[in-house]
Design a protein around this motif. Structure first.
Motif, PDB file in Angstrom:
ATOM      1  N   ASP A  12       8.494   9.307 -24.807  1.00 30.17           N
ATOM      2  CA  ASP A  12       7.886   8.138 -24.190  1.00 30.17           C
ATOM      3  C   ASP A  12       6.607   8.551 -23.459  1.00 30.17           C
ATOM      4  O   ASP A  12       6.171   9.705 -23.523  1.00 30.17           O
ATOM      5  CB  ASP A  12       8.875   7.444 -23.251  1.00 30.17           C
ATOM      6  CG  ASP A  12       9.395   8.367 -22.149  1.00 30.17           C
ATOM      7  OD1 ASP A  12       8.807   9.459 -21.923  1.00 30.17           O
ATOM      8  OD2 ASP A  12      10.390   7.999 -21.484  1.00 30.17           O
ATOM      9  N   ASP A  13       6.012   7.613 -22.758  1.00 31.05           N
ATOM     10  CA  ASP A  13       4.727   7.908 -22.098  1.00 31.05           C
ATOM     11  C   ASP A  13       4.855   9.026 -21.070  1.00 31.05           C
ATOM     12  O   ASP A  13       3.938   9.837 -20.907  1.00 31.05           O
ATOM     13  CB  ASP A  13       4.176   6.640 -21.433  1.00 31.05           C
ATOM     14  CG  ASP A  13       3.693   5.610 -22.439  1.00 31.05           C
ATOM     15  OD1 ASP A  13       3.396   6.011 -23.583  1.00 31.05           O
ATOM     16  OD2 ASP A  13       3.618   4.422 -22.101  1.00 31.05           O
ATOM     17  N   THR A  14       5.992   9.100 -20.388  1.00 31.88           N
ATOM     18  CA  THR A  14       6.191  10.172 -19.402  1.00 31.88           C
ATOM     19  C   THR A  14       6.251  11.528 -20.101  1.00 31.88           C
ATOM     20  O   THR A  14       5.612  12.499 -19.659  1.00 31.88           O
ATOM     21  CB  THR A  14       7.481   9.938 -18.601  1.00 31.88           C
ATOM     22  OG1 THR A  14       7.404   8.667 -17.943  1.00 31.88           O
ATOM     23  CG2 THR A  14       7.681  11.036 -17.567  1.00 31.88           C
ATOM     24  N   ALA A  15       7.002  11.600 -21.185  1.00 32.58           N
ATOM     25  CA  ALA A  15       7.088  12.853 -21.934  1.00 32.58           C
ATOM     26  C   ALA A  15       5.728  13.266 -22.474  1.00 32.58           C
ATOM     27  O   ALA A  15       5.363  14.446 -22.442  1.00 32.58           O
ATOM     28  CB  ALA A  15       8.090  12.703 -23.077  1.00 32.58           C
ATOM     29  N   ILE A  16       4.969  12.292 -22.978  1.00 29.81           N
ATOM     30  CA  ILE A  16       3.637  12.596 -23.507  1.00 29.81           C
ATOM     31  C   ILE A  16       2.745  13.158 -22.410  1.00 29.81           C
ATOM     32  O   ILE A  16       2.069  14.178 -22.594  1.00 29.81           O
ATOM     33  CB  ILE A  16       3.014  11.334 -24.137  1.00 29.81           C
ATOM     34  CG1 ILE A  16       3.795  10.924 -25.389  1.00 29.81           C
ATOM     35  CG2 ILE A  16       1.541  11.589 -24.501  1.00 29.81           C
ATOM     36  CD1 ILE A  16       3.424   9.541 -25.913  1.00 29.81           C
ATOM     37  N   ASP A  77       4.651   9.272 -37.780  1.00 32.56           N
ATOM     38  CA  ASP A  77       5.716   9.541 -36.827  1.00 32.56           C
ATOM     39  C   ASP A  77       6.626   8.320 -36.761  1.00 32.56           C
ATOM     40  O   ASP A  77       6.189   7.200 -37.051  1.00 32.56           O
ATOM     41  CB  ASP A  77       5.149   9.847 -35.439  1.00 32.56           C
ATOM     42  CG  ASP A  77       6.068  10.775 -34.642  1.00 32.56           C
ATOM     43  OD1 ASP A  77       7.154  10.310 -34.230  1.00 32.56           O
ATOM     44  OD2 ASP A  77       5.710  11.948 -34.442  1.00 32.56           O
ATOM     45  N   VAL A  78       7.867   8.551 -36.357  1.00 36.70           N
ATOM     46  CA  VAL A  78       8.815   7.441 -36.270  1.00 36.70           C
ATOM     47  C   VAL A  78       8.745   6.738 -34.921  1.00 36.70           C
ATOM     48  O   VAL A  78       9.350   5.680 -34.748  1.00 36.70           O
ATOM     49  CB  VAL A  78      10.265   7.909 -36.541  1.00 36.70           C
ATOM     50  CG1 VAL A  78      10.376   8.506 -37.931  1.00 36.70           C
ATOM     51  CG2 VAL A  78      10.744   8.894 -35.483  1.00 36.70           C
ATOM     52  N   GLU A  79       8.010   7.297 -33.967  1.00 34.16           N
ATOM     53  CA  GLU A  79       7.995   6.750 -32.620  1.00 34.16           C
ATOM     54  C   GLU A  79       6.648   6.112 -32.298  1.00 34.16           C
ATOM     55  O   GLU A  79       5.591   6.733 -32.462  1.00 34.16           O
ATOM     56  CB  GLU A  79       8.336   7.841 -31.605  1.00 34.16           C
ATOM     57  CG  GLU A  79       9.736   8.406 -31.830  1.00 34.16           C
ATOM     58  CD  GLU A  79      10.248   9.190 -30.647  1.00 34.16           C
ATOM     59  OE1 GLU A  79       9.462   9.440 -29.706  1.00 34.16           O
ATOM     60  OE2 GLU A  79      11.434   9.549 -30.654  1.00 34.16           O
ATOM     61  N   LEU A  80       6.705   4.871 -31.804  1.00 32.00           N
ATOM     62  CA  LEU A  80       5.477   4.119 -31.549  1.00 32.00           C
ATOM     63  C   LEU A  80       4.649   4.659 -30.387  1.00 32.00           C
ATOM     64  O   LEU A  80       3.413   4.691 -30.483  1.00 32.00           O
ATOM     65  CB  LEU A  80       5.815   2.646 -31.323  1.00 32.00           C
ATOM     66  CG  LEU A  80       4.620   1.699 -31.204  1.00 32.00           C
ATOM     67  CD1 LEU A  80       3.715   1.786 -32.437  1.00 32.00           C
ATOM     68  CD2 LEU A  80       5.100   0.268 -30.977  1.00 32.00           C
ATOM     69  N   PRO A  81       5.243   5.098 -29.259  1.00 33.87           N
ATOM     70  CA  PRO A  81       4.398   5.575 -28.151  1.00 33.87           C
ATOM     71  C   PRO A  81       3.466   6.709 -28.558  1.00 33.87           C
ATOM     72  O   PRO A  81       2.291   6.727 -28.147  1.00 33.87           O
ATOM     73  CB  PRO A  81       5.417   6.036 -27.100  1.00 33.87           C
ATOM     74  CG  PRO A  81       6.631   5.211 -27.376  1.00 33.87           C
ATOM     75  CD  PRO A  81       6.683   5.073 -28.864  1.00 33.87           C
ATOM     76  N   VAL A  82       3.930   7.646 -29.360  1.00 29.91           N
ATOM     77  CA  VAL A  82       3.055   8.764 -29.744  1.00 29.91           C
ATOM     78  C   VAL A  82       1.985   8.299 -30.733  1.00 29.91           C
ATOM     79  O   VAL A  82       0.844   8.788 -30.702  1.00 29.91           O
ATOM     80  CB  VAL A  82       3.856   9.957 -30.318  1.00 29.91           C
ATOM     81  CG1 VAL A  82       4.763  10.546 -29.250  1.00 29.91           C
ATOM     82  CG2 VAL A  82       4.652   9.596 -31.557  1.00 29.91           C
ATOM     83  N   ILE A  83       2.326   7.371 -31.609  1.00 32.27           N
ATOM     84  CA  ILE A  83       1.331   6.850 -32.558  1.00 32.27           C
ATOM     85  C   ILE A  83       0.227   6.101 -31.812  1.00 32.27           C
ATOM     86  O   ILE A  83      -0.964   6.239 -32.124  1.00 32.27           O
ATOM     87  CB  ILE A  83       2.004   5.942 -33.600  1.00 32.27           C
ATOM     88  CG1 ILE A  83       2.849   6.785 -34.565  1.00 32.27           C
ATOM     89  CG2 ILE A  83       0.971   5.124 -34.373  1.00 32.27           C
ATOM     90  CD1 ILE A  83       2.047   7.716 -35.460  1.00 32.27           C
TER      91      ILE A  83
END
Length: 266
Positions: A12-16, A77-83
């Motif tokens: 998520d945004d925190t992890a990024i 990627d399968v995850e929207l936040p990173v895309i």
């Protein structure tokens, strides 16, 4: 069908924000551009079309595009936040005309057969449990004569992980489906890849991770804590400490992979 253990966003945004503070803008795995360059060392990527599987926040994809003369680069990627983060980075660097980023649910890669000259991946394939289906699909989207080049986090053996490895995976809290370098090579061979190569990167990352842990405990702590909170940093310090144990034992084995799809590109 390629499946992952979960379709819920894990980055998520925190992890990024946390990982970019540690590894650089757009990077969600270690080593920066230097390690990316090592993965593709000796390959001529000029004017090629590349797919980056598990592209994360796009730093790797954009570096490959800029530094290696690619015609186009597609990140998946399968995850929207990173895309969404990757698309922002591409726009900031005026690369949106040559770089595209695609998000889709776990499963068959959403690309036609024989679409890419190069398939690349950086420390993302460990999230896919079915290695045979994974490499069959990567092989499918590669053009004849195309090359697969990747770095991935692996375990030294197949079967039951040690208690220390289980503790590390639990600390990460991510959908890790680790397999050995031999298991990856077998899956690549069954898919049809030839000239399969493996390069052990444990000695390199064992020392890099030690430096990362020292930075997290020291000069980076307050900077990162101000962005994501002290509790989040403290949790990750414990994760790095658990990871260092299995890096030092040799059970955690980051490894480079390479293989070719037979044939001649058109």
């Amino acid at each position: 069908m390629i499946e992952t253990a979960t379709a819920e966003p894990e980055y998520d945004d925190t992890a990024i924000r946390f990982l970019e503070a540690l590894w650089g803008d757009g990077y969600l795995s270690p080593g920066g551009p230097d390690e990316v360059d090592r993965v593709v060392e000796g390959l001529d990527l000029k004017d090629k079309a590349l797919l980056d599987v598990g592209c994360g926040a796009g730093g790797v994809t954009l570096h490959l595009l800029e530094a290696h003369g690619l015609a186009t680069a597609t990140g998946f990627d399968v995850e929207l936040p990173v895309i969404e983060a990757a698309r922002r980075h591409a726009a900031e660097r005026n690369l949106s005309n040559r770089a595209s980023f695609v998000q889709a649910a776990p499963g068959r890669l959403p690309f036609a057969d024989n679409s890419f000259d190069v398939v690349f991946s950086k420390d993302a394939l460990l999230h896919v449990p079915d290695k045979d289906a994974l490499f069959a699909d990567i092989y499918r989207v590669l053009k004849p004569g195309g090359v697969f080049a990747a770095s991935n986090w692996m375990i030294s053996h197949d079967g039951e992980p040690s208690p220390e490895m289980k503790a590390y995976i639990a600390a990460e809290g991510l959908s890790f489906a680790m397999a050995s370098p031999a298991r990856y090579a077998e899956a690549m061979g069954r898919a049809g890849f030839t000239g399969i190569e493996k390069r052990d990167r444990n000695p390199w990352y064992r020392e890099v991770a030690r430096t990362e842990l020292a930075r997290l405990k020291g000069p980076l702590y307050h900077h990162v804590a101000s962005a994501v909170g002290a509790a989040y940093v403290d949790k990750n310090i414990k994760t790095w400490e658990a990871m260092q144990v299995v890096l030092d034992s040799g059970e955690h084995r980051p490894t480079h992979l390479r293989g070719w799809k037979p044939g001649t590109t058109g």
